[in-house]
Write an enzyme that holds these catalytic residues in place. Structure first.
Site, PDB file in Angstrom:
ATOM      1  N   TYR A 180       0.846  -1.215   0.000  1.00 55.63           N
ATOM      2  CA  TYR A 180       0.000   0.000   0.000  1.00 55.63           C
ATOM      3  C   TYR A 180       0.874   1.254   0.000  1.00 55.63           C
ATOM      4  CZ  TYR A 180      -3.827   3.157   1.375  1.00 55.63           C
ATOM      5  OH  TYR A 180      -4.747   4.183   1.424  1.00 55.63           O
TER       6      TYR A 180
ATOM      7  N   LYS B  17       1.231   4.117  -2.957  1.00 56.44           N
ATOM      8  CA  LYS B  17       0.866   5.530  -2.761  1.00 56.44           C
ATOM      9  C   LYS B  17       2.084   6.439  -2.964  1.00 56.44           C
ATOM     10  CE  LYS B  17      -3.540   4.841  -1.836  1.00 56.44           C
ATOM     11  NZ  LYS B  17      -4.592   5.245  -2.780  1.00 56.44           N
TER      12      LYS B  17
HETATM   13  N1  LIG Z   1     -10.179   5.300   4.343  1.00 54.79           N
HETATM   14  C1  LIG Z   1      -8.998   5.772   4.653  1.00 54.79           C
HETATM   15  O1  LIG Z   1      -8.621   5.828   5.835  1.00 54.79           O
HETATM   16  C2  LIG Z   1      -8.061   6.298   3.586  1.00 54.79           C
HETATM   17  C3  LIG Z   1      -6.918   7.018   3.998  1.00 54.79           C
HETATM   18  C4  LIG Z   1      -6.047   7.506   3.031  1.00 54.79           C
HETATM   19  C5  LIG Z   1      -6.295   7.263   1.687  1.00 54.79           C
HETATM   20  N2  LIG Z   1      -7.397   6.547   1.309  1.00 54.79           N
HETATM   21  C6  LIG Z   1      -7.578   6.303  -0.125  1.00 54.79           C
HETATM   22  O2  LIG Z   1      -8.792   6.892  -0.547  1.00 54.79           O
HETATM   23  C7  LIG Z   1      -9.342   6.145  -1.635  1.00 54.79           C
HETATM   24  C8  LIG Z   1     -10.788   5.799  -1.325  1.00 54.79           C
HETATM   25  O3  LIG Z   1     -10.815   5.112  -0.095  1.00 54.79           O
HETATM   26  P1  LIG Z   1     -12.156   4.738   0.681  1.00 54.79           P
HETATM   27  O4  LIG Z   1     -11.815   4.705   2.118  1.00 54.79           O
HETATM   28  O5  LIG Z   1     -13.296   5.550   0.186  1.00 54.79           O
HETATM   29  O6  LIG Z   1     -12.260   3.205   0.181  1.00 54.79           O
HETATM   30  P2  LIG Z   1     -13.510   2.207   0.070  1.00 54.79           P
HETATM   31  O7  LIG Z   1     -12.936   0.834   0.187  1.00 54.79           O
HETATM   32  O8  LIG Z   1     -14.593   2.606   1.008  1.00 54.79           O
HETATM   33  O9  LIG Z   1     -13.985   2.463  -1.437  1.00 54.79           O
HETATM   34  C9  LIG Z   1     -13.143   2.155  -2.520  1.00 54.79           C
HETATM   35  C10 LIG Z   1     -13.997   1.940  -3.754  1.00 54.79           C
HETATM   36  O10 LIG Z   1     -13.115   1.578  -4.841  1.00 54.79           O
HETATM   37  C11 LIG Z   1     -13.699   0.503  -5.548  1.00 54.79           C
HETATM   38  N3  LIG Z   1     -12.649  -0.285  -6.192  1.00 54.79           N
HETATM   39  C12 LIG Z   1     -11.656  -0.986  -5.571  1.00 54.79           C
HETATM   40  N4  LIG Z   1     -10.909  -1.608  -6.493  1.00 54.79           N
HETATM   41  C13 LIG Z   1     -11.429  -1.322  -7.699  1.00 54.79           C
HETATM   42  C14 LIG Z   1     -11.109  -1.698  -9.030  1.00 54.79           C
HETATM   43  N5  LIG Z   1     -10.077  -2.512  -9.308  1.00 54.79           N
HETATM   44  N6  LIG Z   1     -11.866  -1.231 -10.057  1.00 54.79           N
HETATM   45  C15 LIG Z   1     -12.925  -0.409  -9.799  1.00 54.79           C
HETATM   46  N7  LIG Z   1     -13.280  -0.022  -8.553  1.00 54.79           N
HETATM   47  C16 LIG Z   1     -12.546  -0.490  -7.519  1.00 54.79           C
HETATM   48  C17 LIG Z   1     -14.441  -0.325  -4.502  1.00 54.79           C
HETATM   49  O11 LIG Z   1     -15.438  -1.150  -5.096  1.00 54.79           O
HETATM   50  C18 LIG Z   1     -15.007   0.784  -3.607  1.00 54.79           C
HETATM   51  O12 LIG Z   1     -16.280   1.188  -4.028  1.00 54.79           O
HETATM   52  C19 LIG Z   1      -8.425   4.937  -1.804  1.00 54.79           C
HETATM   53  O13 LIG Z   1      -7.510   5.177  -2.848  1.00 54.79           O
HETATM   54  C20 LIG Z   1      -7.706   4.836  -0.476  1.00 54.79           C
HETATM   55  O14 LIG Z   1      -6.452   4.210  -0.589  1.00 54.79           O
HETATM   56  C21 LIG Z   1      -8.287   6.069   2.228  1.00 54.79           C
END
Ligand SMILES: NC(=O)c1ccc[n+]([C@@H]2O[C@H](COP(=O)([O-])OP(=O)(O)OC[C@H]3O[C@@H](n4cnc5c(N)ncnc54)[C@H](O)[C@@H]3O)[C@@H](O)[C@H]2O)c1
Length: 256
Positions: A148, A152
């Site tokens: 991860y 990133k």
């Molecule tokens: N939640 C956190 O704490 C956090 C912190 C920092 C960064 N992020 C980043 O923010 C972004 C969104 O995170 P979130 O928490 O909303 O995640 P989440 O898991 O709630 O949602 C992610 C979405 O991406 C979709 N997805 C995953 N793989 C896919 C693929 N191969 N093709 C199409 N769709 C796909 C999933 O179906 C889901 O709807 C991510 O890139 C994550 O790494 C999240």
């Protein structure tokens, strides 16, 4: 009409970003592997012209078909939000190479494919904004997240490269770097018992998780040339101060 493509739009940060951009008047292409039905209903309630594109964004064919459909429906694209991502928590010495590769495919190769194909449209228009959703894990190491963190860090590197390469042709690229956000991703990670709410809130100067809305507002800012037109190649932390706080824990807590 302004058009935005958002990946991972079915839930979490992507879904909230769709709502915020709908309120700002964008037409929306919502991409996800899962159904975007709930997001679609929410943005249509805000009178956005929106369409769902279902598929795995790490498949170049899915991306190429989405570009063709967006071109046919709207004729161009103004904003790409590379938000979809997956988490994987495991000690590096136990990480299987196929899991490492899958995280890189979704979190780094897919954003490259989307930037390449939607970016080609933007370059033709000589205008556009790409916002990549990275993480503070793209700026620092967090244990047990080798794939991860590497993905990133790579995404921030891609952002800076696109900014350098395309800025002269009117296309900006920036990243947001959220700290911990209360979404389904956090619920799934916590369900594995690897951390608790208190571990996170204790580490953040502002004493709380980010909300999906906090991140969506930063994305909307970087998307809009009227608000951020000369900001290019930056990685903006949205972390309540996590990445700048070198206080030891008792010192930080004494300020609450
Ligand atoms: N939640 C956190 O704490 C956090 C912190 C920092 C960064 N992020 C980043 O923010 C972004 C969104 O995170 P979130 O928490 O909303 O995640 P989440 O898991 O709630 O949602 C992610 C979405 O991406 C979709 N997805 C995953 N793989 C896919 C693929 N191969 N093709 C199409 N769709 C796909 C999933 O179906 C889901 O709807 C991510 O890139 C994550 O790494 C999240």
């Amino acid at each position: 009409m302004k058009v935005a493509v958002i990946t991972g739009a079915a839930q979490g940060i992507g879904s909230r970003t769709a709502e915020v951009l709908a309120e700002a008047g964008y037409a929306l292409a919502l991409m996800d592997m899962r159904s975007c039905e709930a997001t679609l209903a929410a943005v249509q309630q805000r009178e956005a012209d929106a369409k769902e594109f279902r598929g795995d964004i790490s498949d170049e064919g899915v991306v190429i078909r989405a570009v063709a459909a967006v071109t046919k429906r709207w004729g161009g694209v103004d904003v790409l939000v590379n938000n979809a991502g997956i988490s994987f928590i495991a000690p590096a010495e136990h990480m299987q190479v196929e899991d490492f590769r899958r995280v890189l495919e979704v979190n780094l190769v897919a954003p490259f494919l989307l930037a390449k194909h939607f970016g080609a449209m933007m370059l033709k228009q000589r205008a556009g904004s790409i916002v990549n959703v990275a993480s503070i894990a793209g700026m620092m190491g967090v244990s047990d997240r080798s794939a991860y963190n590497a993905s990133k860090h790579g995404l921030i590197g891609l952002t800076r490269t696109l900014a350098a390469e395309w800025g002269g042709r009117g296309v900006r690229a920036n990243a947001v770097c959220p700290g911990w956000v209360k979404t389904e991703m956090d619920a799934a990670d916590q369900a594995r018992g690897t951390y608790s709410d208190a571990d996170i809130t204790g580490r953040i100067p502002m004493g709380r998780f980010a909300s999906a809305d906090d991140v969506a507002r930063a994305i909307a800012f970087l998307a809009d040339p009227a608000l951020s037109g000369f900001i290019n190649g930056q990685a903006l932390p949205v972390d309540g101060g996590w990445s700048v706080d070198a206080s030891w824990e008792s010192l930080r807590m004494s300020k609450r």
